[in-house]
Design a protein around this motif. Structure first.
Motif, PDB file in Angstrom:
ATOM      1  N   MET A 163      -3.164   8.540  -3.726  1.00 48.79           N
ATOM      2  CA  MET A 163      -1.816   9.006  -4.060  1.00 48.79           C
ATOM      3  C   MET A 163      -0.737   8.229  -3.303  1.00 48.79           C
ATOM      4  SD  MET A 163      -2.543  13.123  -4.135  1.00 48.79           S
ATOM      5  CE  MET A 163      -0.873  13.504  -4.647  1.00 48.79           C
ATOM      6  N   HIS A 164      -1.146   7.332  -2.397  1.00 52.88           N
ATOM      7  CA  HIS A 164      -0.171   6.543  -1.633  1.00 52.88           C
ATOM      8  C   HIS A 164       0.480   5.505  -2.552  1.00 52.88           C
ATOM      9  CE1 HIS A 164       1.551   4.038   1.546  1.00 52.88           C
ATOM     10  NE2 HIS A 164       1.347   5.094   2.356  1.00 52.88           N
ATOM     11  N   PRO A 165       1.759   5.191  -2.332  1.00 53.13           N
ATOM     12  CA  PRO A 165       2.449   4.185  -3.176  1.00 53.13           C
ATOM     13  C   PRO A 165       1.774   2.831  -3.163  1.00 53.13           C
ATOM     14  CG  PRO A 165       4.034   5.459  -1.910  1.00 53.13           C
ATOM     15  CD  PRO A 165       2.696   5.863  -1.412  1.00 53.13           C
ATOM     16  N   ARG A 166       0.999   2.520  -2.088  1.00 52.61           N
ATOM     17  CA  ARG A 166       0.348   1.210  -2.039  1.00 52.61           C
ATOM     18  C   ARG A 166      -0.622   1.033  -3.213  1.00 52.61           C
ATOM     19  NH1 ARG A 166      -0.316   2.555   3.529  1.00 52.61           N
ATOM     20  NH2 ARG A 166       1.136   1.413   4.878  1.00 52.61           N
ATOM     21  N   PHE A 167      -1.221   2.140  -3.671  1.00 53.07           N
ATOM     22  CA  PHE A 167      -2.176   2.017  -4.769  1.00 53.07           C
ATOM     23  C   PHE A 167      -1.476   1.552  -6.042  1.00 53.07           C
ATOM     24  CE2 PHE A 167      -4.750   4.023  -8.234  1.00 53.07           C
ATOM     25  CZ  PHE A 167      -5.867   3.222  -8.077  1.00 53.07           C
ATOM     26  N   LYS A 168      -0.271   2.082  -6.313  1.00 51.35           N
ATOM     27  CA  LYS A 168       0.469   1.635  -7.490  1.00 51.35           C
ATOM     28  C   LYS A 168       0.895   0.180  -7.335  1.00 51.35           C
ATOM     29  CE  LYS A 168       4.304   2.876 -10.530  1.00 51.35           C
ATOM     30  NZ  LYS A 168       4.639   1.479 -10.782  1.00 51.35           N
ATOM     31  N   LEU A 169       1.283  -0.217  -6.109  1.00 52.16           N
ATOM     32  CA  LEU A 169       1.643  -1.617  -5.872  1.00 52.16           C
ATOM     33  C   LEU A 169       0.461  -2.530  -6.142  1.00 52.16           C
ATOM     34  CD1 LEU A 169       3.756  -1.268  -2.588  1.00 52.16           C
ATOM     35  CD2 LEU A 169       4.590  -1.689  -4.912  1.00 52.16           C
ATOM     36  N   LEU A 170      -0.728  -2.086  -5.703  1.00 56.95           N
ATOM     37  CA  LEU A 170      -1.925  -2.895  -5.935  1.00 56.95           C
ATOM     38  C   LEU A 170      -2.180  -3.062  -7.420  1.00 56.95           C
ATOM     39  CD1 LEU A 170      -4.510  -4.329  -4.985  1.00 56.95           C
ATOM     40  CD2 LEU A 170      -5.617  -2.077  -4.889  1.00 56.95           C
ATOM     41  N   LEU A 171      -2.084  -1.962  -8.194  1.00 57.00           N
ATOM     42  CA  LEU A 171      -2.346  -2.036  -9.624  1.00 57.00           C
ATOM     43  C   LEU A 171      -1.293  -2.885 -10.340  1.00 57.00           C
ATOM     44  CD1 LEU A 171      -3.439   1.642 -10.466  1.00 57.00           C
ATOM     45  CD2 LEU A 171      -4.900  -0.365 -10.108  1.00 57.00           C
ATOM     46  N   ASP A 172      -0.035  -2.774  -9.918  1.00 61.55           N
ATOM     47  CA  ASP A 172       1.015  -3.607 -10.536  1.00 61.55           C
ATOM     48  C   ASP A 172       0.757  -5.075 -10.269  1.00 61.55           C
ATOM     49  OD1 ASP A 172       2.197  -1.323 -11.460  1.00 61.55           O
ATOM     50  OD2 ASP A 172       3.671  -1.180  -9.836  1.00 61.55           O
ATOM     51  N   TRP A 173       0.356  -5.365  -9.029  1.00 60.47           N
ATOM     52  CA  TRP A 173       0.048  -6.768  -8.685  1.00 60.47           C
ATOM     53  C   TRP A 173      -1.124  -7.274  -9.493  1.00 60.47           C
ATOM     54  CZ3 TRP A 173      -4.424  -8.838  -6.677  1.00 60.47           C
ATOM     55  CH2 TRP A 173      -4.369 -10.163  -6.260  1.00 60.47           C
ATOM     56  N   ALA A 174      -2.144  -6.446  -9.614  1.00 64.10           N
ATOM     57  CA  ALA A 174      -3.331  -6.866 -10.354  1.00 64.10           C
ATOM     58  C   ALA A 174      -3.003  -7.035 -11.831  1.00 64.10           C
ATOM     59  CB  ALA A 174      -4.437  -5.822 -10.175  1.00 64.10           C
ATOM     60  N   SER A 175      -2.167  -6.167 -12.389  1.00 66.23           N
ATOM     61  CA  SER A 175      -1.821  -6.250 -13.805  1.00 66.23           C
ATOM     62  C   SER A 175      -1.076  -7.530 -14.119  1.00 66.23           C
ATOM     63  CB  SER A 175      -0.996  -5.029 -14.200  1.00 66.23           C
ATOM     64  OG  SER A 175      -0.611  -5.080 -15.543  1.00 66.23           O
ATOM     65  N   GLU A 176      -0.262  -8.019 -13.149  1.00 62.01           N
ATOM     66  CA  GLU A 176       0.504  -9.256 -13.372  1.00 62.01           C
ATOM     67  C   GLU A 176      -0.367 -10.494 -13.229  1.00 62.01           C
ATOM     68  OE1 GLU A 176       3.707  -9.168 -10.666  1.00 62.01           O
ATOM     69  OE2 GLU A 176       4.694  -7.429 -11.590  1.00 62.01           O
ATOM     70  N   ASN A 177      -1.359 -10.440 -12.379  1.00 60.78           N
ATOM     71  CA  ASN A 177      -2.148 -11.630 -12.054  1.00 60.78           C
ATOM     72  C   ASN A 177      -3.456 -11.730 -12.834  1.00 60.78           C
ATOM     73  OD1 ASN A 177      -0.825 -13.059  -9.509  1.00 60.78           O
ATOM     74  ND2 ASN A 177      -0.590 -10.828  -9.257  1.00 60.78           N
TER      75      ASN A 177
END
Length: 724
Positions: A624-638
């Protein structure tokens, strides 16, 4: 096998699908064959090891009773008497007969050799090493009747004339010692062993039972029945392990029954003879007195002769008195057999009444004679009557002596006891057949019961019936099973040894994932992102297998794929990727590692992997930490495709947290393991959290004859030879 029915049949139908039942039996054929074979082997073992039981029989004829002297007329009829077969059978099984057999054969002593439990006795018999002993005398005090003793051979020499032994009680206390052929005595215990054939160290259990118990044992084993209907032929049979013993038992029972029958018949004659002998002295004394009185009267009156009329009256009087006397003897004999209401008894009384009346009439005629003639007539009558009675009694005594001497009884032993050569039990072929049939029935019952209680889904139509489309059915892979064995046995592995898509790309499971790849392409066209979450209702259903191998299949198609193991509790996907799990997702979410350090390259072009990292105490909170969403956004772009493997939703809530960030969500279920209700609850759980499940993947599908779904995958298989 699925117990649910085809979509063409209603779920509440009671119809029996014979084809499906037959399919269940085909699917479990090896188990059925194995169980049936085990029962057949057990049946053969029992037939070989079971102690054979032999049968002996004898024939006895029970004839109509007769005196053996037809010329005796009424005397023979007096002792004639019929006895029904039922009565004779009860006599044979009485304690009077069987008790003599118990005493003669010493059946109150029970001696059994001690063998290894269950199989020892049978093995000893097959090897010809049976231990035998003959105890002809064993006496113990009354308080020791219910106790058992142990006889141990101390100097056994397998059949020689002498061998020492020791007798112990239940508490292993030495009671006495002795030798073969000698009476061993100590205190109140006496033991005589006449024969012994056993090796040193062999033990026997000796028990002393009461005579009544031994008789009841005989009654249980003895069978007596009449051959035919009212033939008087009785068949005696007895079963036991010792052929000689059962033969001796039947012969002795037959002899005892025969002897008591003869004794019974002669006893009847003896009773009558005793009655006559008791009255002879009285009649003789009466005859002497009457003769003396007659002679004295004649001397005093100078020998007066009787007239013709008086002589005629005298003869009639003597005859009547003789008949009355004979009726008296007959009445004493008949009264022992009949009551006064019996027709024979009534006829006798009527005859006596008639004779008494005639005698009274003659007495009145005599009163008209002169006094002297009356007195001579009276005295002469007494002499002749007593003389005739005395002679009659002497004749009866001689006749009864002849009857007694000629009595042979009404029982004849037709066939002496003989033991059958072949045992009557166990019936070896029947036992083997029945045990085999029983094993087959039990195996079939087990298979059907297991199928009835197996609620796992085996038909994709059941899944689609709850509104969940099935995107792929992945067959069970034997190659994958071998790979998992390698993972357990080897320490250092490459992706060629762990990932099925790399190790055997032609496997049917991989072909099914290629079909899934095509379906996913269209399913994700309208999704909000390229993130795919894979979850399921329970652990052990193959989510990680599907995620890893589907990622490899997509990567080989030229796309960049990132696989994230989001099961921070029990995730083990790093084993398939052949990389280290640390640092991983938990390390990043807790702020200990940057994103770049998480990426692992398994060795497949275009495929990257992020492991679970250290097992955290609070995985749900980290997701539930915001870092998890950041990780998924980064992965989705790359990356072209991001696959997130999650723990089962019914166990923990992690999958619902991940699903909120994923554009597409799929469920994985295992063939025959997950019930349709379980899958439906899983779907509802996601929908309650606002997550739409796009489809379902049925994993580890096995070809079954009982299934409505699943073809012969072998038709589509093809060989693959590695060029490495």
């Amino acid at each position: 096998m699925s117990v649910t029915q085809n979509t063409q049949v209603k779920h509440d139908s009671d119809d029996i699908d014979l084809g499906k039942l037959f399919g269940v039996l085909l699917d479990n054929r090896w188990n059925i064959i194995a169980i049936t074979f085990v029962f057949a082997v057990l049946g053969v073992a029992y037939a070989l090891l079971a102690t054979p039981v032999y049968k002996a029989d004898a024939l006895i004829q029970v004839e109509q009773k007769s005196s053996g002297m037809p010329a005796l007329g009424d005397m023979g009829e007096l002792f004639a008497q019929e006895s029904s077969a039922t009565t004779e059978i009860e006599i044979i099984k009485s304690r009077m007969i069987l008790g003599k057999t118990v005493d003669k054969l010493n059946l109150t002593t029970v001696v059994t050799p001690n063998y290894f439990p269950v199989v020892g006795k049978g093995l000893a018999r097959l090897q010809g090493k049976n231990a035998t002993i003959s105890v002809t005398r064993f006496e113990v005090p009354d308080y020791m009747l219910t106790k058992s003793f142990t006889l141990e051979v101390k100097d056994g020499n397998n059949g020689n004339s002498r061998a020492a032994f020791e007798l112990y009680d239940q508490d292993a206390n030495l009671v006495l010692t002795g030798n073969i052929g000698e009476l061993a005595v100590k205190d109140d215990v006496k033991l005589f062993v006449s024969e012994l054939n056993a090796a040193s160290g062999v033990t026997f259990t000796i028990e002393k039972r009461s005579k009544l118990d031994a008789i009841q044992w005989l009654q249980t084993g003895l069978s007596v029945s009449e051959r035919g209907k009212q033939t008087g032929i009785l068949q005696l049979s007895f079963i036991g392990e010792n052929k000689e013993l059962i033969k001796s038992i039947l012969n002795d029972i037959s002899k005892n029954y025969f002897m008591q029958n003869v004794a019974r018949n002669s006893a009847e004659a003896e009773n009558s003879l005793e009655f006559l002998r008791k009255h002879l002295p009285d009649i003789k004394s009466q005859l002497t007195v009457s003769e003396d009185l007659l002679n004295k009267f004649r001397q005093e009156n100078e020998s007066i002769d009787l007239g013709l009329e008086a002589k005629s009256t005298l003869d009639v009087m003597v005859t009547i008195e003789a008949q009355l006397n004979e009726l008296t003897f007959k009445e004493s004999e008949i009264s022992q057999r009949f009551t006064k209401e019996h027709p024979a008894y009534v006829a006798l009384l009527d005859k006596r009444k008639t004779l008494l009346g005639e005698r009274e009439r003659l007495n009145q005629q005599i009163q008209k004679l002169p006094k002297t003639q009356r007195e001579v007539l009276r005295l002469t009558r007494d002499v002749e009557v007593n003389q005739q009675i005395y002679v009659q009694l002497l004749n009866k005594v001689q006749e009864l002596n002849i009857v007694k001497a000629s009595t042979v009884g009404n029982v004849r032993i037709l066939d002496e006891a003989q033991s059958y050569t072949k045992p009557v039990k166990p019936k070896k072929p029947l036992i083997v057949v029945l045990s085999t049939i029983l094993g087959g029935m039990l195996a079939i019952a087990v298979a059907l019961i297991r199928a009835a209680f197996n609620r796992g889904v085996e038909n994709p139509d059941e899944i689609e019936a709850i509104g969940l489309p099935v995107y792929a059915s992945v067959p069970m892979s034997d190659w994958q099973i071998e790979l998992e064995k390698k993972q357990k046995s080897k320490q250092k592995l490459s992706v060629d040894d762990t990932l099925l898509a790399v190790s055997n790309p032609a496997d049917l499971s991989i072909e099914a994932l290629r079909s899934l790849r095509t379906s996913l392409h269209f399913a994700m066209m309208e999704a909000k992102n390229n993130i795919l979450m894979i979850s399921g209702p329970s652990p052990g259903i193959g989510k990680s297998f599907v995620s890893a191998n589907m990622a490899a299949v997509v990567a080989k198609a030229g796309q960049k794929v990132l696989v994230i193991d989001a099961d921070m509790r029990k995730g083990r996907m790093e084993r398939q990727m052949a990389v280290t799990p640390k640092p991983g997702l938990s390390d990043y979410l807790s702020g200990q590692s940057p994103i770049e350090s998480l990426i692992k390259l398994p060795g497949v072009e275009g495929l990257a992997f992020i492991g679970r990292g250290e097992a955290p105490p609070n995985p749900s909170e980290l997701l539930m930490h915001p870092r998890f969403k950041l990780l998924l956004d980064w992965a989705s772009e790359n990356y072209d495709l991001v696959i997130v493997d999650t723990p089962p939703i019914l166990a923990v809530t992690d999958a619902a947290i991940v699903g909120a960030h994923a554009g597409t969500s799929l469920l994985v279920g295992r063939f025959g393991q997950n019930a349709i209700k379980e899958i439906e609850i899983t779907k509802q759980r996601f929908e309650q959290n606002g997550i739409e499940i796009k489809g379902f993947i049925l994993n580890a599908v096995v070809r079954k004859a009982s299934g409505y779904y699943g073809g012969n995958y072998g038709y589509y298989n093809y060989s693959y030879t590695s060029t490495k």
